[in-house]
Motif scaffolding. Sequence first.
Motif: not given
Length: 162
Positions: A55-58, A94-97, A104-106
Amino acid sequence: MAKREKEKKTNAMRILEKKQINFEINTYECEEFIDGVHIADKLGQSYEQSFKTLVLQGKSRMYYVFVVPIAREVDLKKAAKVVGEKSLEMVPVKEIYAVTGYIRGGCTPIGMKKQYPTIIHESAQDFRQIIISGGKLGVQIFLSPQDLLTVTGGSFADIIVK
């Protein structure tokens, strides 16, 4: 498609079933995050057929999902061009969830909190089935690249470092 126990289904599995998309699941022991390469080694799976979700942010602050082979890296310039951004950066772990609803990993491109623009590396088209995360640690989903494209509303593109 085999019946699955309700408590073991992930959001991704529920969405695939609702859309009547054929898929298989594979589970393995996993207590904490292990990168995709180590998992593929452990399970005897192809690096090229196994995909990770990034997941990336522009610059615009919009989020984008990139699905790439586990042993490859996203080419940030190619990826930015594909989605029409000046630049992209990885979302901090730390922001993925908070962004996706997955840890992370799921993290899987199916069933995130919001449906973000999704780009799948074009090499996925070389396979009848690809392997992606199932939505939690220790769970994989096997499905056709075309079905992944359909369920995510995504597109295929060349987005990896050569």
